[in-house]
Structure formats: C-alpha cells, structure tokens
Design an enzyme around this catalytic site. Structure first.
Site, PDB file in Angstrom:
ATOM      1  N   LYS A  79     -38.004 -29.433 -19.927  1.00  0.00           N
ATOM      2  CA  LYS A  79     -36.756 -29.020 -20.569  1.00  0.00           C
ATOM      3  C   LYS A  79     -36.007 -30.276 -20.976  1.00  0.00           C
ATOM      4  O   LYS A  79     -36.241 -31.349 -20.401  1.00  0.00           O
ATOM      5  CB  LYS A  79     -35.919 -28.226 -19.561  1.00  0.00           C
ATOM      6  CG  LYS A  79     -34.886 -27.321 -20.172  1.00  0.00           C
ATOM      7  CD  LYS A  79     -35.410 -25.936 -20.444  1.00  0.00           C
ATOM      8  CE  LYS A  79     -34.347 -25.089 -21.118  1.00  0.00           C
ATOM      9  NZ  LYS A  79     -34.782 -23.725 -21.351  1.00  0.00           N
ATOM     10  N   GLY A 179     -22.963 -10.469 -21.903  1.00  0.00           N
ATOM     11  CA  GLY A 179     -23.309 -11.381 -22.998  1.00  0.00           C
ATOM     12  C   GLY A 179     -24.019 -10.620 -24.097  1.00  0.00           C
ATOM     13  O   GLY A 179     -25.042  -9.973 -23.851  1.00  0.00           O
ATOM     14  N   GLY A 181     -25.335 -11.945 -27.023  1.00  0.00           N
ATOM     15  CA  GLY A 181     -25.866 -12.987 -27.900  1.00  0.00           C
ATOM     16  C   GLY A 181     -27.182 -12.591 -28.542  1.00  0.00           C
ATOM     17  O   GLY A 181     -27.479 -11.394 -28.728  1.00  0.00           O
ATOM     18  N   ASN A 182     -27.982 -13.597 -28.861  1.00  0.00           N
ATOM     19  CA  ASN A 182     -29.223 -13.378 -29.615  1.00  0.00           C
ATOM     20  C   ASN A 182     -30.172 -12.403 -28.950  1.00  0.00           C
ATOM     21  O   ASN A 182     -30.639 -11.456 -29.567  1.00  0.00           O
ATOM     22  CB  ASN A 182     -29.935 -14.717 -29.816  1.00  0.00           C
ATOM     23  CG  ASN A 182     -29.164 -15.604 -30.758  1.00  0.00           C
ATOM     24  OD1 ASN A 182     -28.505 -15.118 -31.674  1.00  0.00           O
ATOM     25  ND2 ASN A 182     -29.226 -16.902 -30.523  1.00  0.00           N
ATOM     26  N   VAL A 183     -30.489 -12.625 -27.667  1.00  0.00           N
ATOM     27  CA  VAL A 183     -31.457 -11.753 -26.991  1.00  0.00           C
ATOM     28  C   VAL A 183     -30.845 -10.367 -26.778  1.00  0.00           C
ATOM     29  O   VAL A 183     -31.476  -9.337 -27.054  1.00  0.00           O
ATOM     30  CB  VAL A 183     -31.890 -12.333 -25.623  1.00  0.00           C
ATOM     31  CG1 VAL A 183     -32.873 -11.386 -24.937  1.00  0.00           C
ATOM     32  CG2 VAL A 183     -32.520 -13.713 -25.793  1.00  0.00           C
ATOM     33  N   ALA A 184     -29.601 -10.346 -26.290  1.00  0.00           N
ATOM     34  CA  ALA A 184     -28.976  -9.068 -25.943  1.00  0.00           C
ATOM     35  C   ALA A 184     -28.873  -8.138 -27.150  1.00  0.00           C
ATOM     36  O   ALA A 184     -29.018  -6.916 -27.019  1.00  0.00           O
ATOM     37  CB  ALA A 184     -27.607  -9.319 -25.335  1.00  0.00           C
TER      38      ALA A 184
HETATM   39  P1  NAD Z   1     -26.739 -16.788 -26.806  1.00  0.00           P
HETATM   40  O1  NAD Z   1     -25.956 -18.050 -26.671  1.00  0.00           O
HETATM   41  O2  NAD Z   1     -27.073 -16.271 -28.160  1.00  0.00           O
HETATM   42  O3  NAD Z   1     -25.988 -15.588 -26.025  1.00  0.00           O
HETATM   43  C1  NAD Z   1     -25.249 -15.745 -24.872  1.00  0.00           C
HETATM   44  C2  NAD Z   1     -23.995 -14.901 -25.022  1.00  0.00           C
HETATM   45  O4  NAD Z   1     -23.313 -14.898 -23.762  1.00  0.00           O
HETATM   46  C3  NAD Z   1     -23.013 -15.461 -26.059  1.00  0.00           C
HETATM   47  O5  NAD Z   1     -22.665 -14.423 -26.966  1.00  0.00           O
HETATM   48  C4  NAD Z   1     -21.824 -15.904 -25.213  1.00  0.00           C
HETATM   49  O6  NAD Z   1     -20.590 -15.752 -25.885  1.00  0.00           O
HETATM   50  C5  NAD Z   1     -21.934 -14.987 -24.020  1.00  0.00           C
HETATM   51  N1  NAD Z   1     -21.269 -15.454 -22.799  1.00  0.00           N
HETATM   52  C6  NAD Z   1     -21.187 -16.718 -22.310  1.00  0.00           C
HETATM   53  N2  NAD Z   1     -20.525 -16.732 -21.143  1.00  0.00           N
HETATM   54  C7  NAD Z   1     -20.181 -15.451 -20.885  1.00  0.00           C
HETATM   55  C8  NAD Z   1     -19.470 -14.803 -19.832  1.00  0.00           C
HETATM   56  N3  NAD Z   1     -18.968 -15.491 -18.809  1.00  0.00           N
HETATM   57  N4  NAD Z   1     -19.329 -13.460 -19.884  1.00  0.00           N
HETATM   58  C9  NAD Z   1     -19.817 -12.749 -20.930  1.00  0.00           C
HETATM   59  N5  NAD Z   1     -20.477 -13.310 -21.951  1.00  0.00           N
HETATM   60  C10 NAD Z   1     -20.653 -14.633 -21.939  1.00  0.00           C
HETATM   61  O7  NAD Z   1     -28.041 -17.014 -25.930  1.00  0.00           O
HETATM   62  P2  NAD Z   1     -29.405 -16.185 -25.922  1.00  0.00           P
HETATM   63  O8  NAD Z   1     -30.422 -16.933 -26.702  1.00  0.00           O
HETATM   64  O9  NAD Z   1     -29.155 -14.745 -26.226  1.00  0.00           O
HETATM   65  O10 NAD Z   1     -29.820 -16.346 -24.392  1.00  0.00           O
HETATM   66  C11 NAD Z   1     -29.134 -15.633 -23.370  1.00  0.00           C
HETATM   67  C12 NAD Z   1     -29.684 -16.046 -22.010  1.00  0.00           C
HETATM   68  O11 NAD Z   1     -31.094 -15.765 -21.968  1.00  0.00           O
HETATM   69  C13 NAD Z   1     -29.559 -17.555 -21.693  1.00  0.00           C
HETATM   70  O12 NAD Z   1     -29.386 -17.697 -20.304  1.00  0.00           O
HETATM   71  C14 NAD Z   1     -30.914 -18.116 -22.082  1.00  0.00           C
HETATM   72  O13 NAD Z   1     -31.220 -19.306 -21.370  1.00  0.00           O
HETATM   73  C15 NAD Z   1     -31.802 -16.954 -21.670  1.00  0.00           C
HETATM   74  N6  NAD Z   1     -33.085 -16.919 -22.382  1.00  0.00           N
HETATM   75  C16 NAD Z   1     -33.099 -16.840 -23.737  1.00  0.00           C
HETATM   76  C17 NAD Z   1     -34.334 -16.796 -24.396  1.00  0.00           C
HETATM   77  C18 NAD Z   1     -34.412 -16.676 -25.896  1.00  0.00           C
HETATM   78  O14 NAD Z   1     -35.485 -16.322 -26.405  1.00  0.00           O
HETATM   79  N7  NAD Z   1     -33.339 -16.901 -26.630  1.00  0.00           N
HETATM   80  C19 NAD Z   1     -35.525 -16.834 -23.657  1.00  0.00           C
HETATM   81  C20 NAD Z   1     -35.455 -16.886 -22.260  1.00  0.00           C
HETATM   82  C21 NAD Z   1     -34.230 -16.942 -21.636  1.00  0.00           C
END
Ligand code: NAD
Length: 355
Positions: A79, A179, A181-184
C-alpha cells in the site's frame, strides 16, 4: 528526491520519499510478496503526524497481503500513502514524483486508486512508471474497482443473512449504510433492487441524495452520521472509513450482522471478539471487500483484462465468506481471527512451495 528505507519488523520493505520540488511526502509499504508482487492502492490523507501515516500504511499493507491470500489473486500485499490534503494539495508534479517513487521499487509494488486519489491521478503516475493498475478502460485497463467491490459485498451480506437468519431473501431486510461513496452507491443499487430497506448516512449530504434519488425515494431513509450505530436493523454496512467498530460503538449496535466495504473496520482484533460475544455476525473486511482487488488482478494475467472472467471470480466471494463463518463456529473463534488463520495458512503454504 530523497528515498529513505525504514526498517519495520514483519515487513519486506518500507520506504519514505521526500521531494521538496513537488512537495511529495509519501510512504510505500510492501508487507509480503510470498504469493506474488505487492499490489494495493495509493491513499492521500492529511495525516497529523509521520507516525500516524506510517501506522496506517503498514496496517493497510498487511490487510492487502491477507486480502489477496484469501482471494487467491496470486498477488502480495502493499500500500502507499501521500501525506497531504486531496482537495488542496494535488498537482501533476506531485503525482509524477509519486510515479518515479513507485518506479524506484522496480515492480516490487504496483499501485492503484484508493481513498483521496482518482483515476486521473493514477494516469499521471502512469506517465512515470508501468507499475500501475486501475487506469481507464479506454487504456485497456480494469477501470474503477468500486462496482466489483460492491458485487462482492452484496453477495457477502447474503451469505451472512443465510448464516444468521436462514434466508438470502432481502425483501424487507433493513440495512444501515455508513457512507454513500463509490462502493456504497453500487451496493445500494443491488440491495434496493432485491427489496431491501435502506437507512443511509454520509457526512456529505449530496452523496446521500444521489442514492435517495436512485431509489426514487422508496424504501429509503436518512439518519445523521452519529446515529447510524443505533439504527435497529438486520445489517450494518460500514462503507466509509476504518476503526469504527470500537469500545464506543460495539455496545450501541442494534443489528444482527456487520458486513460492508470499509477496510480495517475493527479498531483492534479484540473488537471482533466483542461482536461475537454479542452474537453479531461479522464478515471480515478483507474477505468481503476483495472484489476490487480480484478485478484488478485479472488485468495482470497474461491474457490481459477480461470483465467476464473478473465477475466470475468475484462471484466466489460468498463461498469465501461462508467458509470463514463456518470455521469461526467450528473453532469457536471470532470471524476476523478465522480469516487471519486462513490467510496465514495460505502464506505458509506459499513459503513452503517456494523453499
Ligand atoms: P469513497 O470515498 O467514495 O466513499 C466513502 C464515503 O464515506 C464518502 O462519501 C464520505 O463522505 C463518507 N464518509 C466519510 N466519513 C464518514 C462518516 N464518519 N460517516 C458517514 N460517512 C462518512 O470511498 P469508496 O471507494 O466507496 O470506499 C469506501 C470504503 O471501502 C473505504 O474504506 C475503502 O478503503 C473501502 N474499499 C473500497 C474499495 C473500492 O473498490 N473502492 C475496495 C475495497 C475496500
């Protein structure tokens, strides 16, 4: 550019880069390459101290070793982080310097997107090194990993439901999403399409609204970020940042299952024990969220990226989650400990095969 090696027990290589010209302050942590070259994303975060940055990158790097070992990607764990504010500190010079830093490891570590970095940033890194993944599809790469991570989390949630409640039917199942974000966003699409009721939160209101709109306002409600832990639901899905299962939140949880996308969800391994004591089924983060790394790993296969093949592999995540839940019961240990045992076993087999 000054590159300094930091000796860290249990890690193959940890290096720090200081480049006053571009402002780059970064660390690459290669945890273990027994099963293949290290692959893991690049995080950009305004760490408050160098120690905090080092602890985070090492923790994430070890998580990648375990994630790839359990998912069978043929990759090792690594990482990287840039110490900086992703909203104000980005520049072409910064990411090109990061590219040269990645290149200095000569393929021991391959980078990708993570929290705080975007595909555009990775494209800039790719101007200086070939050791990058997750470039746009138009460049023959695997693109955004988020939809594949979401597929795996969706399947993993259903495996947990089958274990705890004896059904994989999501109709009427209440799922609290931390959250949006992208994955959710992709995850919510799958869950909602199968009839789940979503309770959403995010610290950025527009992100919640995007999901509400995608659900046409049906079977969806919103709570404040602090209230998400108290929501009465079947599944709590952490999809924001790590360490949110801790002394404060474990007693508050009002769910049967914790299963989401976020990395390093447990503050410590003991918090997995606390969940088990409370009868809450926990899908270990590095098992359920492996869809993204599985997708990227297909890009590194000799035949190159093939989406159908990637999805085929991601579709095995429910089996992986089921295996871990069963082992946890058989051995009477927390699910996170069962997952680490499995990963360590695969690494030991790899070391034996190499010897
Ligand atoms: P992202 O940054 O697009 O989404 C994260 C969301 O969480 C954002 O919308 C942010 O505003 C929100 N957030 C931050 N702090 C918060 C809080 N205290 N309460 C509520 N919401 C809050 O990231 P992502 O790519 O969707 O990834 C989300 C998680 O999944 C991360 O921990 C990442 O490491 C993990 N992950 C992502 C992937 C991937 O393919 N993108 C793969 C494996 C793991």
């Amino acid at each position: 550019m000054k590159i300094t090696e930091i000796s860290f027990e249990g890690y193959e290589k940890v290096v720090r880069c200081d480049d006053p010209e571009s402002g780059l302050k970064a660390i690459i942590s290669v945890h273990d390459t027994t099963l293949g070259p290290a692959l893991g994303g690049l995080r950009m975060w305004p760490y408050l101290s160098d120690q905090e940055a080092l602890t985070d990158v090492n923790r994430l790097s070890q998580g990648m070793t375990y994630k790839s070992a359990v998912a069978g990607t043929g990759l090792g764990g690594g990482k990287s982080i840039i110490i900086g504010n992703s909203k104000t500190d980005k520049s072409e010079a910064l990411f090109r310097a990061m590219g040269r830093f990645v290149d200095s490891l000569k393929g021991l570590y391959t980078t990708a997107e993570d929290v705080g970095t975007s595909v555009q940033d990775i494209v800039l890194i790719g101007k200086e090194t070939k050791h990058v993944t997750g470039l746009p599809r138009s460049m023959g790469s695997s693109g955004d990993p988020s939809p594949y991570t979401a597929i795996g989390v969706h399947l993993g949630i259903k495996a947990c439901l089958a274990k705890k409640l004896g059904t994989t039917d999501l109709k009427g199942v209440r799922i609290a999403i931390q959250g949006c974000g992208n994955v959710a966003r992709y995850l919510c699409e799958h869950l909602h399409a199968e009839g789940a009721e979503l309770i959403l939160t995010d610290i950025v209101q527009e992100k919640v609204q995007l999901v509400v709109d995608a659900c046409k306002g049906e079977r969806v409600s919103i709570v404040a970020p602090e209230e998400i832990y108290d929501v009465e639901c079947e599944v709590f899905a952490p999809c924001a940042l790590g360490a949110i299962i801790n002394d404060d939140t474990v007693p508050r949880l009002n769910c049967n299952i914790v299963a989401g996308a976020a990395n390093n969800v447990l503050l410590t391994e003991e918090h997995g024990d606390r969940l088990r004591e409370r009868g809450i089924v926990y899908a270990p983060d590095f098992v359920i969220n492996a869809g993204g790394i599985i997708n990227v790993s297909v890009e590194l296969e000799p035949a190159g990226y093939n989406e159908a093949r990637a999805i085929d592999k991601v579709n095995n995540i429910d089996d992986a989650v089921r295996d871990i839940l069963d082992t946890s019961d058989e051995e009477n240990i927390a699910t996170n400990r069962a997952a680490i045992l499995l990963a360590e076993r695969k690494l030991a087999e790899g070391r034996k095969a190499k010897a």
